[in-house]
Design a protein around this motif. Structure first.
Motif, PDB file in Angstrom:
ATOM      1  N   UNK A 187       0.836  -1.201   0.000  1.00 16.91           N
ATOM      2  CA  UNK A 187       0.000   0.000   0.000  1.00 16.91           C
ATOM      3  C   UNK A 187       0.875   1.257   0.000  1.00 16.91           C
ATOM      4  N   UNK A 188       1.952   1.208   0.776  1.00 16.60           N
ATOM      5  CA  UNK A 188       2.878   2.345   0.819  1.00 16.60           C
ATOM      6  C   UNK A 188       3.573   2.539  -0.529  1.00 16.60           C
ATOM      7  N   UNK A 189       3.951   1.444  -1.175  1.00 14.14           N
ATOM      8  CA  UNK A 189       4.619   1.532  -2.468  1.00 14.14           C
ATOM      9  C   UNK A 189       3.691   2.103  -3.528  1.00 14.14           C
ATOM     10  N   UNK A 190       2.408   1.720  -3.474  1.00 11.15           N
ATOM     11  CA  UNK A 190       1.448   2.265  -4.436  1.00 11.15           C
ATOM     12  C   UNK A 190       1.416   3.793  -4.372  1.00 11.15           C
ATOM     13  N   UNK A 191       1.435   4.336  -3.160  1.00 11.25           N
ATOM     14  CA  UNK A 191       1.421   5.785  -3.003  1.00 11.25           C
ATOM     15  C   UNK A 191       2.664   6.434  -3.588  1.00 11.25           C
ATOM     16  N   UNK A 192       3.814   5.805  -3.410  1.00 15.99           N
ATOM     17  CA  UNK A 192       5.055   6.350  -3.944  1.00 15.99           C
ATOM     18  C   UNK A 192       5.070   6.315  -5.473  1.00 15.99           C
ATOM     19  N   UNK A 193       4.565   5.225  -6.045  1.00 16.11           N
ATOM     20  CA  UNK A 193       4.530   5.094  -7.500  1.00 16.11           C
ATOM     21  C   UNK A 193       3.599   6.138  -8.115  1.00 16.11           C
ATOM     22  N   UNK A 194       2.448   6.347  -7.512  1.00 18.54           N
ATOM     23  CA  UNK A 194       1.517   7.354  -8.020  1.00 18.54           C
ATOM     24  C   UNK A 194       2.128   8.744  -7.946  1.00 18.54           C
ATOM     25  N   UNK A 195       2.917   9.001  -6.913  1.00 20.38           N
ATOM     26  CA  UNK A 195       3.566  10.301  -6.770  1.00 20.38           C
ATOM     27  C   UNK A 195       4.554  10.533  -7.902  1.00 20.38           C
ATOM     28  N   UNK A 196       5.338   9.511  -8.244  1.00 19.21           N
ATOM     29  CA  UNK A 196       6.293   9.630  -9.353  1.00 19.21           C
ATOM     30  C   UNK A 196       5.557   9.868 -10.668  1.00 19.21           C
ATOM     31  N   UNK A 197       4.459   9.147 -10.884  1.00 20.63           N
ATOM     32  CA  UNK A 197       3.669   9.324 -12.105  1.00 20.63           C
ATOM     33  C   UNK A 197       3.112  10.735 -12.213  1.00 20.63           C
ATOM     34  N   UNK A 199       4.270  13.449 -10.911  1.00 22.21           N
ATOM     35  CA  UNK A 199       5.322  14.444 -11.118  1.00 22.21           C
ATOM     36  C   UNK A 199       5.850  14.413 -12.549  1.00 22.21           C
ATOM     37  N   UNK A 200       5.810  13.236 -13.178  1.00 17.12           N
ATOM     38  CA  UNK A 200       6.379  13.086 -14.512  1.00 17.12           C
ATOM     39  C   UNK A 200       5.369  13.318 -15.623  1.00 17.12           C
ATOM     40  N   UNK A 201       4.076  13.115 -15.339  1.00 18.15           N
ATOM     41  CA  UNK A 201       3.045  13.216 -16.372  1.00 18.15           C
ATOM     42  C   UNK A 201       1.924  14.120 -15.882  1.00 18.15           C
ATOM     43  N   UNK A 202       1.350  14.891 -16.780  1.00 21.16           N
ATOM     44  CA  UNK A 202       0.240  15.770 -16.380  1.00 21.16           C
ATOM     45  C   UNK A 202      -1.019  15.016 -16.014  1.00 21.16           C
ATOM     46  N   UNK A 203      -1.188  13.818 -16.562  1.00 24.14           N
ATOM     47  CA  UNK A 203      -2.383  13.037 -16.270  1.00 24.14           C
ATOM     48  C   UNK A 203      -2.163  12.211 -15.013  1.00 24.14           C
ATOM     49  N   UNK A 204      -3.203  12.061 -14.237  1.00 21.92           N
ATOM     50  CA  UNK A 204      -3.134  11.263 -13.024  1.00 21.92           C
ATOM     51  C   UNK A 204      -3.298   9.793 -13.379  1.00 21.92           C
ATOM     52  N   UNK A 205      -2.389   8.972 -12.912  1.00 18.14           N
ATOM     53  CA  UNK A 205      -2.423   7.538 -13.171  1.00 18.14           C
ATOM     54  C   UNK A 205      -2.859   6.822 -11.913  1.00 18.14           C
ATOM     55  N   UNK A 206      -3.874   5.980 -12.017  1.00 20.50           N
ATOM     56  CA  UNK A 206      -4.355   5.215 -10.865  1.00 20.50           C
ATOM     57  C   UNK A 206      -4.337   3.744 -11.228  1.00 20.50           C
ATOM     58  N   UNK A 207      -4.339   2.883 -10.222  1.00 23.62           N
ATOM     59  CA  UNK A 207      -4.373   1.460 -10.423  1.00 23.62           C
ATOM     60  C   UNK A 207      -5.819   1.016 -10.696  1.00 23.62           C
ATOM     61  N   UNK A 208      -5.969   0.079 -11.623  1.00 28.95           N
ATOM     62  CA  UNK A 208      -7.309  -0.407 -11.961  1.00 28.95           C
ATOM     63  C   UNK A 208      -8.001  -1.008 -10.751  1.00 28.95           C
ATOM     64  N   UNK A 209      -7.223  -1.668  -9.893  1.00 31.39           N
ATOM     65  CA  UNK A 209      -7.816  -2.305  -8.721  1.00 31.39           C
ATOM     66  C   UNK A 209      -8.393  -1.290  -7.745  1.00 31.39           C
ATOM     67  N   UNK A 210      -7.943  -0.022  -7.859  1.00 34.93           N
ATOM     68  CA  UNK A 210      -8.403   0.989  -6.925  1.00 34.93           C
ATOM     69  C   UNK A 210      -9.650   1.701  -7.421  1.00 34.93           C
ATOM     70  N   UNK A 211     -10.075   1.427  -8.649  1.00 34.82           N
ATOM     71  CA  UNK A 211     -11.265   2.074  -9.191  1.00 34.82           C
ATOM     72  C   UNK A 211     -12.527   1.391  -8.680  1.00 34.82           C
ATOM     73  N   UNK A 212     -13.497   2.164  -8.340  1.00 36.83           N
ATOM     74  CA  UNK A 212     -14.765   1.610  -7.832  1.00 36.83           C
ATOM     75  C   UNK A 212     -15.895   2.094  -8.727  1.00 36.83           C
ATOM     76  N   UNK A 213     -16.837   1.218  -8.982  1.00 31.43           N
ATOM     77  CA  UNK A 213     -17.979   1.595  -9.802  1.00 31.43           C
ATOM     78  C   UNK A 213     -18.925   2.488  -8.993  1.00 31.43           C
TER      79      UNK A 213
END
Length: 213
Positions: A187-197, A199-213
């Motif tokens: 869970x901690x690593x997911x937060x770090x990876x999203x932070x890098x994404x 900072x590097x890309x204008x679009x927000x990248x999220x994990x598919x598993x974290x999306x809720x209908x």
């Protein structure tokens, strides 16, 4: 018995003995003295005249030492065989986590190696030298935007691989007996990876598993 004594008795490396201990849950009884030649087996182990690995001689049941040392020893160096022996004690969850850490480390290191200071940060490299009747030199210039574009493409591919590994780890958490520490660290690593994404890309990248209908 000590690791060294068991290794010498069965003709294997100390790392192999350590992997046996982890795989077969060897435990020393609390308060039991360390006596040379005596091994205290885990309560409930089968009685009888059996050795430290639970049989009348040789390696633990289902052990693949014969295959490893018979087939691969002819072709692989000793260092590779030792790594294979240690990997036998690793669970799929641990192996995926090791790959995650290797990939994540490479991404962080690339941030330093491929760093672009500003728009004037260009690199000039001599790529060819000719001599003889026709002499001269050829140079290649990489402008800041070229270097940045190359870095973003490489990082995008590396991040996709990392995210795929994280999803594999998540799936194993659902089926394997995972500790609370293993669940928290992903869970901690997911937060770090999203932070890098972010900072590097204008679009927000999220994990598919974290999306809720």
């Amino acid at each position: 018995m000590k690791y060294k004594e068991i290794a010498e008795k069965y003709g294997v490396s100390i790392n192999t003995v350590k992997s046996w201990k982890q795989r077969h849950s060897w435990q020393r009884q609390k308060g039991a003295p360390i006596v040379k030649g005596v091994h205290t087996k885990k309560p409930g182990a089968p009685p009888g005249n059996k050795n430290a690995v639970g049989n009348k001689g040789g390696a633990p049941p289902q052990n693949s030492n014969a295959v490893t040392h018979g087939l691969f020893q002819k072709y692989l160096p000793a260092e590779s065989l030792e790594i294979m022996e240690q990997l036998q004690a690793r669970s799929p969850l641990d192996i995926v986590w090791d790959n995650i850490m290797i990939q994540y480390t490479a991404i962080i290191r690339a941030q330093q190696i491929m760093y672009v200071k500003d728009r004037d940060d260009s690199t000039t490299t001599k790529v060819e030298v000719k001599s003889g009747n026709v002499s001269g030199q050829r140079w290649e210039v990489q402008q800041a935007w070229d270097k940045q574009a190359t870095f973003l493409q490489a990082q995008s591919r590396a991040m996709a691989t990392l995210q795929s590994l994280i999803r594999q780890y998540d799936e194993l958490l659902k089926t394997d007996l995972a500790t609370e520490e293993q669940q928290l660290r992903i869970a901690r690593l997911k937060g770090e990876v999203e932070k890098i994404n972010n900072e590097s890309n204008p679009e927000v990248v999220v994990f598919k598993d974290d999306l809720h209908e």
